[in-house]
Design an enzyme around this catalytic site. Sequence first.
Site, PDB file in Angstrom:
ATOM      1  N   CYS A   2     112.047 -13.430  17.643  1.00 35.75           N
ATOM      2  CA  CYS A   2     110.885 -13.377  18.530  1.00 35.75           C
ATOM      3  C   CYS A   2     111.299 -12.747  19.855  1.00 35.75           C
ATOM      4  O   CYS A   2     112.448 -12.898  20.271  1.00 35.75           O
ATOM      5  CB  CYS A   2     110.400 -14.782  18.826  1.00 35.75           C
ATOM      6  SG  CYS A   2     110.029 -15.712  17.354  1.00 35.75           S
ATOM      7  N   ARG A  27     112.364  -5.943  16.887  1.00 32.69           N
ATOM      8  CA  ARG A  27     113.119  -7.188  16.933  1.00 32.69           C
ATOM      9  C   ARG A  27     112.396  -8.349  16.249  1.00 32.69           C
ATOM     10  O   ARG A  27     112.889  -9.465  16.228  1.00 32.69           O
ATOM     11  CB  ARG A  27     113.443  -7.534  18.382  1.00 32.69           C
ATOM     12  CG  ARG A  27     114.340  -6.462  18.958  1.00 32.69           C
ATOM     13  CD  ARG A  27     114.686  -6.708  20.377  1.00 32.69           C
ATOM     14  NE  ARG A  27     115.587  -5.695  20.862  1.00 32.69           N
ATOM     15  CZ  ARG A  27     116.907  -5.790  20.832  1.00 32.69           C
ATOM     16  NH1 ARG A  27     117.482  -6.844  20.332  1.00 32.69           N
ATOM     17  NH2 ARG A  27     117.637  -4.822  21.316  1.00 32.69           N
ATOM     18  N   TRP A  78     109.107 -13.486  14.822  1.00 33.36           N
ATOM     19  CA  TRP A  78     109.869 -13.524  13.574  1.00 33.36           C
ATOM     20  C   TRP A  78     109.884 -15.006  13.214  1.00 33.36           C
ATOM     21  O   TRP A  78     110.502 -15.815  13.905  1.00 33.36           O
ATOM     22  CB  TRP A  78     111.283 -12.993  13.790  1.00 33.36           C
ATOM     23  CG  TRP A  78     112.094 -12.931  12.541  1.00 33.36           C
ATOM     24  CD1 TRP A  78     112.103 -11.934  11.610  1.00 33.36           C
ATOM     25  CD2 TRP A  78     113.024 -13.916  12.067  1.00 33.36           C
ATOM     26  NE1 TRP A  78     112.980 -12.240  10.594  1.00 33.36           N
ATOM     27  CE2 TRP A  78     113.556 -13.448  10.849  1.00 33.36           C
ATOM     28  CE3 TRP A  78     113.452 -15.152  12.558  1.00 33.36           C
ATOM     29  CZ2 TRP A  78     114.495 -14.167  10.114  1.00 33.36           C
ATOM     30  CZ3 TRP A  78     114.389 -15.870  11.833  1.00 33.36           C
ATOM     31  CH2 TRP A  78     114.905 -15.371  10.619  1.00 33.36           C
ATOM     32  N   ASN A 104     111.138 -17.589  22.707  1.00 39.06           N
ATOM     33  CA  ASN A 104     112.116 -16.998  21.788  1.00 39.06           C
ATOM     34  C   ASN A 104     113.253 -17.995  21.656  1.00 39.06           C
ATOM     35  O   ASN A 104     113.863 -18.379  22.662  1.00 39.06           O
ATOM     36  CB  ASN A 104     112.628 -15.665  22.377  1.00 39.06           C
ATOM     37  CG  ASN A 104     113.895 -15.180  21.701  1.00 39.06           C
ATOM     38  OD1 ASN A 104     114.125 -15.451  20.528  1.00 39.06           O
ATOM     39  ND2 ASN A 104     114.717 -14.458  22.435  1.00 39.06           N
ATOM     40  N   GLY A 105     113.522 -18.446  20.426  1.00 36.14           N
ATOM     41  CA  GLY A 105     114.594 -19.416  20.217  1.00 36.14           C
ATOM     42  C   GLY A 105     114.133 -20.535  19.303  1.00 36.14           C
ATOM     43  O   GLY A 105     113.129 -20.404  18.603  1.00 36.14           O
ATOM     44  N   GLU A 481     130.052  -3.650   3.039  1.00 33.54           N
ATOM     45  CA  GLU A 481     129.055  -3.148   3.986  1.00 33.54           C
ATOM     46  C   GLU A 481     128.037  -2.242   3.262  1.00 33.54           C
ATOM     47  O   GLU A 481     126.846  -2.299   3.533  1.00 33.54           O
ATOM     48  CB  GLU A 481     129.782  -2.421   5.132  1.00 33.54           C
ATOM     49  CG  GLU A 481     128.929  -1.560   6.039  1.00 33.54           C
ATOM     50  CD  GLU A 481     127.812  -2.273   6.786  1.00 33.54           C
ATOM     51  OE1 GLU A 481     127.671  -3.509   6.672  1.00 33.54           O
ATOM     52  OE2 GLU A 481     127.029  -1.582   7.453  1.00 33.54           O
ATOM     53  N   LYS A 485     123.981  -2.909   2.951  1.00 32.27           N
ATOM     54  CA  LYS A 485     122.969  -1.911   3.315  1.00 32.27           C
ATOM     55  C   LYS A 485     122.040  -1.642   2.136  1.00 32.27           C
ATOM     56  O   LYS A 485     120.844  -1.476   2.321  1.00 32.27           O
ATOM     57  CB  LYS A 485     123.684  -0.637   3.758  1.00 32.27           C
ATOM     58  CG  LYS A 485     123.071   0.081   4.919  1.00 32.27           C
ATOM     59  CD  LYS A 485     122.896  -0.734   6.162  1.00 32.27           C
ATOM     60  CE  LYS A 485     124.150  -1.300   6.695  1.00 32.27           C
ATOM     61  NZ  LYS A 485     124.121  -1.984   7.936  1.00 32.27           N
ATOM     62  N   GLU A 488     119.694  -4.711   1.853  1.00 36.05           N
ATOM     63  CA  GLU A 488     118.827  -4.821   3.027  1.00 36.05           C
ATOM     64  C   GLU A 488     117.719  -3.762   3.011  1.00 36.05           C
ATOM     65  O   GLU A 488     116.576  -4.043   3.357  1.00 36.05           O
ATOM     66  CB  GLU A 488     119.724  -4.637   4.256  1.00 36.05           C
ATOM     67  CG  GLU A 488     119.040  -4.696   5.586  1.00 36.05           C
ATOM     68  CD  GLU A 488     120.028  -4.505   6.734  1.00 36.05           C
ATOM     69  OE1 GLU A 488     121.100  -3.918   6.522  1.00 36.05           O
ATOM     70  OE2 GLU A 488     119.715  -4.947   7.840  1.00 36.05           O
ATOM     71  N   HIS A 504     138.033 -11.828 -13.209  1.00 38.42           N
ATOM     72  CA  HIS A 504     138.178 -13.273 -13.042  1.00 38.42           C
ATOM     73  C   HIS A 504     136.819 -13.975 -13.093  1.00 38.42           C
ATOM     74  O   HIS A 504     136.670 -15.076 -12.566  1.00 38.42           O
ATOM     75  CB  HIS A 504     138.911 -13.578 -11.725  1.00 38.42           C
ATOM     76  CG  HIS A 504     140.314 -13.049 -11.720  1.00 38.42           C
ATOM     77  ND1 HIS A 504     141.335 -13.650 -12.419  1.00 38.42           N
ATOM     78  CD2 HIS A 504     140.852 -11.948 -11.138  1.00 38.42           C
ATOM     79  CE1 HIS A 504     142.453 -12.944 -12.251  1.00 38.42           C
ATOM     80  NE2 HIS A 504     142.181 -11.905 -11.479  1.00 38.42           N
ATOM     81  N   LYS A 603     115.900  -7.041  14.149  1.00 39.69           N
ATOM     82  CA  LYS A 603     117.092  -6.341  14.619  1.00 39.69           C
ATOM     83  C   LYS A 603     118.105  -7.288  15.260  1.00 39.69           C
ATOM     84  O   LYS A 603     119.296  -7.154  15.067  1.00 39.69           O
ATOM     85  CB  LYS A 603     116.666  -5.264  15.620  1.00 39.69           C
ATOM     86  CG  LYS A 603     117.816  -4.429  16.163  1.00 39.69           C
ATOM     87  CD  LYS A 603     118.439  -3.597  15.069  1.00 39.69           C
ATOM     88  CE  LYS A 603     119.612  -2.773  15.527  1.00 39.69           C
ATOM     89  NZ  LYS A 603     120.347  -2.231  14.378  1.00 39.69           N
TER      90      LYS A 603
HETATM   91  O1  M6R Z   1     123.755  -7.298  16.754  1.00 40.36           O
HETATM   92  P1  M6R Z   1     124.822  -7.743  15.795  1.00 40.36           P
HETATM   93  O2  M6R Z   1     125.795  -6.673  15.456  1.00 40.36           O
HETATM   94  O3  M6R Z   1     125.520  -9.001  16.259  1.00 40.36           O
HETATM   95  O4  M6R Z   1     124.039  -8.110  14.479  1.00 40.36           O
HETATM   96  C1  M6R Z   1     124.682  -8.698  13.383  1.00 40.36           C
HETATM   97  C2  M6R Z   1     123.812  -8.638  12.149  1.00 40.36           C
HETATM   98  O5  M6R Z   1     122.630  -9.340  12.351  1.00 40.36           O
HETATM   99  C3  M6R Z   1     123.468  -7.188  11.760  1.00 40.36           C
HETATM  100  O6  M6R Z   1     124.620  -6.425  11.601  1.00 40.36           O
HETATM  101  C4  M6R Z   1     122.676  -7.174  10.441  1.00 40.36           C
HETATM  102  O7  M6R Z   1     123.487  -7.609   9.393  1.00 40.36           O
HETATM  103  C5  M6R Z   1     122.148  -5.764  10.196  1.00 40.36           C
HETATM  104  N1  M6R Z   1     120.760  -5.824   9.908  1.00 40.36           N
HETATM  105  C6  M6R Z   1     122.826  -5.064   9.083  1.00 40.36           C
HETATM  106  O8  M6R Z   1     122.342  -3.772   8.909  1.00 40.36           O
END
Ligand code: M6R
Length: 608
Positions: A2, A27, A78, A104-105, A481, A485, A488, A504, A603
């Site tokens: 949020c 965000r 969010w 926010n929080g 990673e 991606k 996501e 395993h 984000k």
């Molecule tokens: O802002 P940050 O790098 O701390 O964020 C960490 C994760 O929330 C962020 O990398 C998230 O996994 C991304 N959406 C991945 O693409």
Amino acid sequence: MCWIFAYNGDKNSIPLLVDGLKDLEYRGYDSAGLIGIKSDGEVFFKKAVGRVSSLATKVDADTNSKWDYSTGIAHTRWATHGIVNEENTHPHTSANERFYVVHNGIIENFKELKAKLEEKYTFYSQTDTEVIAKLIEDSFEWDLRSTLEEMMKTMVGAYSIAVVDRENPDTIVGIKLGSPMIVGEADDGVYISSDVNALSKVAHSYVTLEDYEMVVVKDKQYKIYSAGEMISKNVSEMDIEYDTGDMGNFSSFTEKEIFEIPEVLGNVFNGRINFEDKSIGNETLSELNEHDIQRIEIIASGSSYYAGLIGSYWFRDLAGIPVNVTISSEFLCDTFLPDDKALYVFLSQSGETADVRESLKIVKAKWCLTFGIVNVVGSTIARLADMGLYSHAWVEVWVASTKNVIAQVGIMLMMSLSMWLARDLQYSKARAIIEELGWLGDKIHEVLISTSHIHEVAKKYTQYSDMFVLGRNIFYPTAGEISLKCKELSYIHTENYSAGELKHGPLALIDPELPCLFVNPAGKHYVKTVSNIEEVRARSWVVLGFISKWDPRKDDLYTDTIELPDTSETMAPFTSLIAGYIFALYLAQELDRDVDKPKNLAKSVTVE
Ligand code: M6R
């Protein structure tokens, strides 16, 4: 997560709030709402489920929005407590409809607070924020400032909260604990935002609130309080340029950010590495080398965690320093054993990730040396860390972290080289790596011009609903990673395993419907990984190889290949990641996903 935006000043707040929310939308985009108040206390109150554009449509359809609402607060949500619907959308109100709140929080003790308040008030939403609004009404005596000061002693959790009072229509009060809150000064009035970027177009300077501080905005002026006392704070000139520009010829902003990587790497290295004499000349890194560092602890989340894992191989292999990498939410749950010979490295693009921020506070409380690798200048983690380097990836707006991961990885390679040279004087070996770093941009261009082939391969892999993504040694987190991606962006279920772990257990799951993506460019473990690929191919199952052009098995071992430029093993995580990002992007596009705003995500993750 949020985010909040607020205004008090000469102009009508409503269009300013809508514009501010648009800048914060990446965000959190479950729903959005705003309230404007005229100086006679009349309100303009709108909420909409979905994107800010839905709220904007509702606002525009109501001609009252043109009136002069000199004060207003707004929010993008969010969802944390309660489903995505209009009732749960902020702003939330007290029962007497005098106080309106955006937050926010998370208020962790909201259930207990709500249980008491329910004896007196009926709740219309499932949110913890409505509890704040009702609590304000319940505890209000003579002014909002003292009421919120008392409430800060009662509320447990993390928050930035902005409140307006219809009986004091030209006032906004903001409080902060954990979540960010920035106050922007402009010629026309005062703005409050969770994010300095959203202020850059409207404010000429800004002040960042620290925990337990409060801002009281009244009649275009503001005062900041701490523990009930007015305080003065440093005001920073607004030197941030925030403009995502247009997409140009790119099919999404995420694609545009991936194509910015060569320039971002230039930002990371130029001025820090001298490519002429192949040395590292950076004050922060020189200062770091004056510390007796015996161990490194890396703490991060999501993509930053995978970047940390990739970097850990270089800290060990090049600098010879033992490293441990921990997911920040797990760090928070574990017993912390402080080590005054350790360097604690916190990686975060946003600099606001709640788990990383709270981990950093724990480490700092024990006086251990902390180092931030952060992209957003002036963010909480950047401010809290003892030392650090900015990743200089420019503003990374869209949810998938791409260019910043590459920047983080570049910084850790540079740190490892600098620590290695300070400890072991392996000049010729280090110089060979620095020389190759000078050519990395060209190698990356080679990947970026092979997108049409990656696109064709991605099209083929959209037919699968699951995929294993594997690698060995440094290519294990590189594969991790890429796997993150892919899931996501495309929503395809991917699992990351170490190539050696396949037999395993996970091998039991593989069949013609479950392809394996192996990241196996040339390197010291190439042959071992080839053996693992053979084990899969022996059963005639599908293997997609991310391999070097050089690979002697490229024509007989794989079902499909994505060829990476020939580089040393040290450079290959960069090229593999970029090829992986493009692959994930095209998987998602072919499946018609919203690449820039994947479902359920935000984000910046500012709640634990
Ligand atoms: O802002 P940050 O790098 O701390 O964020 C960490 C994760 O929330 C962020 O990398 C998230 O996994 C991304 N959406 C991945 O693409």
